[in-house]
Write an enzyme that holds these catalytic residues in place. Structure first.
Site, PDB file in Angstrom:
ATOM      1  N   ARG A 101      95.886  71.134  51.776  1.00  0.00           N
ATOM      2  CA  ARG A 101      95.472  70.185  52.817  1.00  0.00           C
ATOM      3  C   ARG A 101      94.673  70.974  53.851  1.00  0.00           C
ATOM      4  NH1 ARG A 101     100.594  67.674  55.263  1.00  0.00           N
ATOM      5  NH2 ARG A 101     100.620  66.328  53.437  1.00  0.00           N
ATOM      6  N   ARG A 171     100.326  70.168  63.561  1.00  0.00           N
ATOM      7  CA  ARG A 171      99.470  69.878  62.399  1.00  0.00           C
ATOM      8  C   ARG A 171      98.039  69.549  62.814  1.00  0.00           C
ATOM      9  NH1 ARG A 171     102.748  68.045  57.936  1.00  0.00           N
ATOM     10  NH2 ARG A 171     104.668  69.258  57.995  1.00  0.00           N
ATOM     11  N   LYS A 238     107.998  69.780  61.893  1.00  0.00           N
ATOM     12  CA  LYS A 238     106.581  69.458  62.034  1.00  0.00           C
ATOM     13  C   LYS A 238     106.294  68.791  63.381  1.00  0.00           C
ATOM     14  CE  LYS A 238     106.430  66.762  58.352  1.00  0.00           C
ATOM     15  NZ  LYS A 238     106.099  65.684  57.375  1.00  0.00           N
ATOM     16  N   LYS A 240     103.053  66.635  65.560  1.00  0.00           N
ATOM     17  CA  LYS A 240     101.761  65.968  65.347  1.00  0.00           C
ATOM     18  C   LYS A 240     101.126  65.545  66.669  1.00  0.00           C
ATOM     19  CE  LYS A 240     102.990  64.460  60.715  1.00  0.00           C
ATOM     20  NZ  LYS A 240     103.194  63.345  59.788  1.00  0.00           N
ATOM     21  N   CYS A 462     100.408  55.536  50.620  1.00  0.00           N
ATOM     22  CA  CYS A 462     100.494  57.000  50.532  1.00  0.00           C
ATOM     23  C   CYS A 462     100.230  57.414  49.088  1.00  0.00           C
ATOM     24  CB  CYS A 462     101.880  57.459  50.967  1.00  0.00           C
ATOM     25  SG  CYS A 462     103.158  57.017  49.771  1.00  0.00           S
ATOM     26  N   CYS A 468     103.505  63.574  44.294  1.00  0.00           N
ATOM     27  CA  CYS A 468     104.481  63.775  45.370  1.00  0.00           C
ATOM     28  C   CYS A 468     105.896  63.924  44.814  1.00  0.00           C
ATOM     29  CB  CYS A 468     104.454  62.601  46.346  1.00  0.00           C
ATOM     30  SG  CYS A 468     105.667  62.856  47.664  1.00  0.00           S
ATOM     31  N   CYS A 507     108.352  56.282  49.678  1.00  0.00           N
ATOM     32  CA  CYS A 507     109.717  56.653  50.098  1.00  0.00           C
ATOM     33  C   CYS A 507     109.780  56.491  51.612  1.00  0.00           C
ATOM     34  CB  CYS A 507     110.045  58.088  49.657  1.00  0.00           C
ATOM     35  SG  CYS A 507     109.418  59.363  50.760  1.00  0.00           S
ATOM     36  N   CYS A 511     104.545  58.215  54.855  1.00  0.00           N
ATOM     37  CA  CYS A 511     103.216  58.828  54.985  1.00  0.00           C
ATOM     38  C   CYS A 511     102.093  57.798  55.048  1.00  0.00           C
ATOM     39  CB  CYS A 511     102.977  59.783  53.826  1.00  0.00           C
ATOM     40  SG  CYS A 511     104.269  61.027  53.676  1.00  0.00           S
TER      41      CYS A 511
HETATM   42 FE1  SRM Z   1     103.548  62.964  54.582  1.00  0.00          FE
HETATM   43  C1  SRM Z   1     105.908  64.905  53.150  1.00  0.00           C
HETATM   44  C2  SRM Z   1     101.647  63.186  51.848  1.00  0.00           C
HETATM   45  C3  SRM Z   1     101.005  61.641  56.334  1.00  0.00           C
HETATM   46  C4  SRM Z   1     105.779  61.888  56.984  1.00  0.00           C
HETATM   47  N1  SRM Z   1     103.739  63.933  52.825  1.00  0.00           N
HETATM   48  C5  SRM Z   1     104.777  64.728  52.432  1.00  0.00           C
HETATM   49  C6  SRM Z   1     104.462  65.438  51.110  1.00  0.00           C
HETATM   50  C7  SRM Z   1     103.814  66.755  51.447  1.00  0.00           C
HETATM   51  C8  SRM Z   1     105.660  65.611  50.145  1.00  0.00           C
HETATM   52  C9  SRM Z   1     106.429  66.906  50.240  1.00  0.00           C
HETATM   53  O1  SRM Z   1     106.966  67.237  51.312  1.00  0.00           O
HETATM   54  O2  SRM Z   1     106.511  67.591  49.235  1.00  0.00           O
HETATM   55  C10 SRM Z   1     103.446  64.435  50.531  1.00  0.00           C
HETATM   56  C11 SRM Z   1     102.450  64.997  49.513  1.00  0.00           C
HETATM   57  C12 SRM Z   1     101.985  63.954  48.560  1.00  0.00           C
HETATM   58  C13 SRM Z   1     100.858  64.389  47.733  1.00  0.00           C
HETATM   59  O3  SRM Z   1     101.067  64.591  46.510  1.00  0.00           O
HETATM   60  O4  SRM Z   1      99.742  64.539  48.232  1.00  0.00           O
HETATM   61  C14 SRM Z   1     102.885  63.827  51.793  1.00  0.00           C
HETATM   62  N2  SRM Z   1     101.657  62.635  54.189  1.00  0.00           N
HETATM   63  C15 SRM Z   1     101.056  62.704  52.969  1.00  0.00           C
HETATM   64  C16 SRM Z   1      99.646  62.146  52.987  1.00  0.00           C
HETATM   65  C17 SRM Z   1      98.682  62.879  52.068  1.00  0.00           C
HETATM   66  C18 SRM Z   1      99.713  60.645  52.657  1.00  0.00           C
HETATM   67  C19 SRM Z   1      98.402  59.969  52.356  1.00  0.00           C
HETATM   68  O5  SRM Z   1      98.434  59.161  51.444  1.00  0.00           O
HETATM   69  O6  SRM Z   1      97.392  60.191  53.026  1.00  0.00           O
HETATM   70  C20 SRM Z   1      99.354  62.290  54.494  1.00  0.00           C
HETATM   71  C21 SRM Z   1      98.779  63.627  54.831  1.00  0.00           C
HETATM   72  C22 SRM Z   1      98.506  63.768  56.264  1.00  0.00           C
HETATM   73  C23 SRM Z   1      97.794  65.021  56.648  1.00  0.00           C
HETATM   74  O7  SRM Z   1      96.627  65.127  56.310  1.00  0.00           O
HETATM   75  O8  SRM Z   1      98.415  65.853  57.319  1.00  0.00           O
HETATM   76  C24 SRM Z   1     100.756  62.189  55.082  1.00  0.00           C
HETATM   77  N3  SRM Z   1     103.406  62.026  56.391  1.00  0.00           N
HETATM   78  C25 SRM Z   1     102.273  61.434  56.859  1.00  0.00           C
HETATM   79  C26 SRM Z   1     102.596  60.524  57.920  1.00  0.00           C
HETATM   80  C27 SRM Z   1     101.605  59.602  58.635  1.00  0.00           C
HETATM   81  C28 SRM Z   1     101.002  60.249  59.835  1.00  0.00           C
HETATM   82  O9  SRM Z   1     101.333  61.379  60.205  1.00  0.00           O
HETATM   83  O10 SRM Z   1     100.165  59.587  60.451  1.00  0.00           O
HETATM   84  C29 SRM Z   1     103.971  60.583  58.099  1.00  0.00           C
HETATM   85  C30 SRM Z   1     104.821  59.702  59.064  1.00  0.00           C
HETATM   86  C31 SRM Z   1     104.687  60.084  60.461  1.00  0.00           C
HETATM   87  C32 SRM Z   1     105.777  61.037  60.870  1.00  0.00           C
HETATM   88  O11 SRM Z   1     105.590  62.227  60.696  1.00  0.00           O
HETATM   89  O12 SRM Z   1     106.826  60.553  61.315  1.00  0.00           O
HETATM   90  C33 SRM Z   1     104.467  61.540  57.140  1.00  0.00           C
HETATM   91  N4  SRM Z   1     105.510  63.388  55.023  1.00  0.00           N
HETATM   92  C34 SRM Z   1     106.247  62.812  56.020  1.00  0.00           C
HETATM   93  C35 SRM Z   1     107.606  63.293  55.931  1.00  0.00           C
HETATM   94  C36 SRM Z   1     108.781  62.909  56.872  1.00  0.00           C
HETATM   95  C37 SRM Z   1     108.825  63.751  58.079  1.00  0.00           C
HETATM   96  C38 SRM Z   1     110.049  63.535  58.930  1.00  0.00           C
HETATM   97  O13 SRM Z   1     109.889  63.372  60.135  1.00  0.00           O
HETATM   98  O14 SRM Z   1     111.160  63.512  58.392  1.00  0.00           O
HETATM   99  C39 SRM Z   1     107.646  64.159  54.811  1.00  0.00           C
HETATM  100  C40 SRM Z   1     108.873  64.921  54.277  1.00  0.00           C
HETATM  101  C41 SRM Z   1     109.285  66.056  55.159  1.00  0.00           C
HETATM  102  O15 SRM Z   1     108.542  66.532  56.016  1.00  0.00           O
HETATM  103  O16 SRM Z   1     110.409  66.496  54.955  1.00  0.00           O
HETATM  104  C42 SRM Z   1     106.312  64.186  54.271  1.00  0.00           C
HETATM  105 FE1  SF4 Z   2     105.492  61.132  49.086  1.00  0.00          FE
HETATM  106 FE2  SF4 Z   2     107.161  59.617  50.408  1.00  0.00          FE
HETATM  107 FE3  SF4 Z   2     105.071  60.649  51.640  1.00  0.00          FE
HETATM  108 FE4  SF4 Z   2     104.699  58.736  49.912  1.00  0.00          FE
HETATM  109  S1  SF4 Z   2     105.869  58.534  51.796  1.00  0.00           S
HETATM  110  S2  SF4 Z   2     103.536  60.660  50.001  1.00  0.00           S
HETATM  111  S3  SF4 Z   2     106.268  59.129  48.421  1.00  0.00           S
HETATM  112  S4  SF4 Z   2     106.747  61.792  50.827  1.00  0.00           S
END
Ligand code: SRM
Ligand code: SF4
Length: 598
Positions: A101, A171, A238, A240, A462, A468, A507, A511
């Protein structure tokens, strides 16, 4: 002990009656620290033994500690879940690879940079795609170990990197990619870049490991100055940050820990309202986790931006929960210590007092698909990219070669590109005489289709399967056909020109930001989703659960009857999310912690 501290400790005891951890008078949560804390401390400022793992070609993967550590360098170890079982049957290790990323404050990328990432995706990734994300950047999926260093060096050769796009750090910093109000936007964007730089890890680990730069030894003398803001254990979780230019809320402030809402006078940026403590993730069945909106701390002058950002980050660094990662984000720290206590600490650390917030309004979040004219005489073309997936979907059919199409445009484009937080792409800064050429290419490669509905452009998912590891249900692969069925329901009810903000996440991590949608689907299992209703257009309301564990067919049945009611019972221009609350289908979530699980 100050009275505020006393209040916070009391408050913490009340709200966490069922919890086993306590805080001391320095606001530190007591108890056995999460294992990630050990590995950050032992990592020698993010180095770990990543270089050794890189040279170990017996496995395609990384050791468990480095698996976590490479995240701060912008990578996640993954394997293709579609072929996991088959490889297991063949007694092969999963086909380990990394997802990268990039760091791209405000989502701005030049044509030269685009061509470099396009070439890398084509030649060195298993999927051959560039995936635009919900946080204004792109991901490569499927990079095998022998190509990882080349990947970083390719990025570096065009002035890009992937530092701190994952892991327990600040981030990629988002910024409204709105080229119309370009004077304020440009100033907001400059702050997004400054914030990103200011809050980056200062360790040289990234440069040493990936760019072969000289190693700087950590010594007793220098160890305390290596990470002046983040410290040797970095952040508890993390973090943001955004800079947003109202009335657009396209970067979704309430998903973020720290937001700077641009306030302008006579077309010039004068300062920011600061919003702290948003976040959307939760865990199914664990009510100590919940989505939460950010709180407004007040207004600051523009020159105080970095000091305030640093004070918020260091307060969270010192007070955030390092015992339980599920309750470690800023949103939980705020609820634990109390908003006033957190705010007072930020003011103390920054030496600045917040003044009363200035008025502003968020009215929309969607991207303006198509051409818009900027105030600088340039034109900007926003392309709708379904699910942000830029891929040549059909080798024979040019109109399905989205990735090649953008590369062809990059070859002639004189302006820049801007990735949006809705997974779309803006071709920004096009001169009048180049408009026809650019649009012709976009149409030729299927990047513009006149029959895309407003409903489709208002929908987002997402990534989820197959890359993922946390996905419980499909999202990106599921959304296109699901939207077609929602479109049919709208047509059936004479609402073809209307749209509902619809978001799917595989899930509860959220995201795809379903927790700020009018209709949000949150994955539970194969073809099973919890259905949330009642977010609003401006992204200032969290939806509430309507029904649990539904199949997609059952969700369509529910939507069918609700959309039918909406078409006949709605007040003038009433949005779907407002309607379902007004007629009592779900209660409004006013204070997330209190109302979300009621
Ligand atoms: Fe996310 C984890 C994809 C935006 C909350 N996110 C992941 C992972 C890296 C899975 C992992 O930990 O192994 C996913 C990878 C999937 C893949 O195969 O690409 C993933 N997140 C994404 C993306 C690519 C979704 C998309 O379809 O665009 C977004 C990448 C953003 C970026 O460029 O940095 C993405 N993730 C978000 C958002 C939305 C936002 O930030 O606007 C959230 C919710 C907002 C928040 O943070 O509360 C988000 N992602 C998470 C979480 C839960 C964090 C938490 O607070 O518990 C995880 C899991 C974790 O961190 O443990 C996670
Ligand atoms: Fe993966 Fe869950 Fe984030 Fe979707 S919402 S990309 S399933 S970690």
């Amino acid at each position: 002990m100050t009275s505020l501290t006393k209040h916070a400790i009391e408050n913490f005891k009340i709200v966490n009656k069922a919890s086993t951890y306590e805080i001391d008078q320095n606001m530190v949560v007591q108890g056995k620290q999460a294992d990630n804390e050990r590995l950050k401390i032992e990592s020698d400022f993010l180095r770990g033994t990543i270089s050794d793992d890189l040279n170990d070609r017996i496995t395609g993967g990384f050791t468990p500690d480095n698996f976590q550590l490479i995240r701060v360098h912008g990578m996640y170890q993954q394997d293709d879940r579609d072929i996991r079982a088959e490889r297991q049957k063949q007694k092969l290790e999963p086909l380990h690879n990394v997802m990268l990323r990039a760091r791209m404050p405000g989502g701005v990328i030049t044509p030269k940079q685009w061509l470099a990432i396009d070439k890398f995706a084509q030649e060195h990734t298993s999927y051959g795609s560039i995936r635009l994300t919900t946080r204004q950047t792109f991901q490569f999926h499927g990079v095998l170990k022998p190509n990882i260093k080349l990947m970083h060096q390719t990025l570096n050769s065009v002035g890009l990197d992937s530092l701190a796009t994952a892991g327990d750090v600040n981030r990629n910093v988002l910024c409204t990619p709105n080229p119309i109000e370009s004077a304020v936007h440009q100033q907001a964007y400059d702050w997004a870049k400054k914030l990103s730089e200011h809050l980056l890890p200062k360790s040289r680990a990234y440069a040493e490991i990936w760019l072969d730069e000289e190693k700087l030894e950590t010594t007793e003398e220098n160890k305390d100055s290596i990470e002046p803001i983040l410290g040797a254990s970095y952040l508890p979780r993390k973090f943001k940050t955004t800079v947003v230019v109202p009335p657009q809320n396209d970067i979704d402030v309430h998903a973020n820990d720290l937001n700077f809402v641009a306030i302008s006078e006579k077309g010039q940026l004068i300062g920011f309202n600061v919003l702290v403590g948003g976040g959307l993730a939760m865990t199914h069945g664990d009510q100590s986790t919940y989505p939460r909106k950010a709180d407004d701390f007040g207004f600051i002058n523009v020159e105080d931006t970095l000091k305030i950002a640093e004070a918020v980050v260091t307060t969270q660094r010192d007070w955030g929960n390092r015992v339980n990662r599920k309750n470690a984000k800023t949103k939980y720290t705020l609820d634990r210590v109390g908003i006033e206590v957190f705010k007072a600490e930020v003011e103390k650390r920054a030496g600045i007092s917040f003044s009363e917030s200035r008025p502003y309004e968020f009215t929309e979040r969607g991207d303006r698909i198509g051409w818009v004219a900027g105030i600088d005489g340039k034109h900007h073309l926003t392309l709708f990219i379904e699910n942000g997936r830029l891929l040549d979907f059909d080798k024979e059919d040019q109109s399905k070669q989205l990735k090649t199409g953008v590369a062809q445009i990059a070859k002639i484009h004189q302006g820049d590109f801007r990735m949006t937080a809705n997974q779309n792409l803006i071709i920004a800064g096009v001169a009048e005489q180049d408009k026809v050429k650019i649009e012709t290419l976009a149409r030729q490669y299927g990047l513009i289709k006149d029959d895309v509905s407003l409903q489709r452009t208002s929908s987002m998912a997402c990534v989820a399967f197959p890359t993922c590891p946390l996905a419980m249900a499909e999202a990106e692969r599921f959304l296109p056909s699901f939207v077609t069925q929602v479109e049919d329901l709208l047509v059936k009810n004479n609402l073809a020109d209307e749209a509902i903000i619809l978001r799917v996440t595989g899930c509860p991590n959220g995201c795809g930001r379903a927790m700020l949608a009018e209709v949000g689907l949150v994955g539970k299992g194969p073809d099973r989703y919890n259905l949330y209703l009642g977010g609003n257009k401006g992204g200032t309301r969290i939806p509430k659960i309507y029904q649990e564990n539904l199949t997609s067919a059952a969700i369509l049945t529910e939507l069918d009857s609700l959309i039918a009611r909406w078409s006949v019972e709605r007040e003038q221009n009433e949005a779907f999310g407002d309607f379902v609350i007004r007629i009592g289908v779900v209660n409004e979530v006013k204070v997330s912690k209190r109302d979300f699980y009621d």
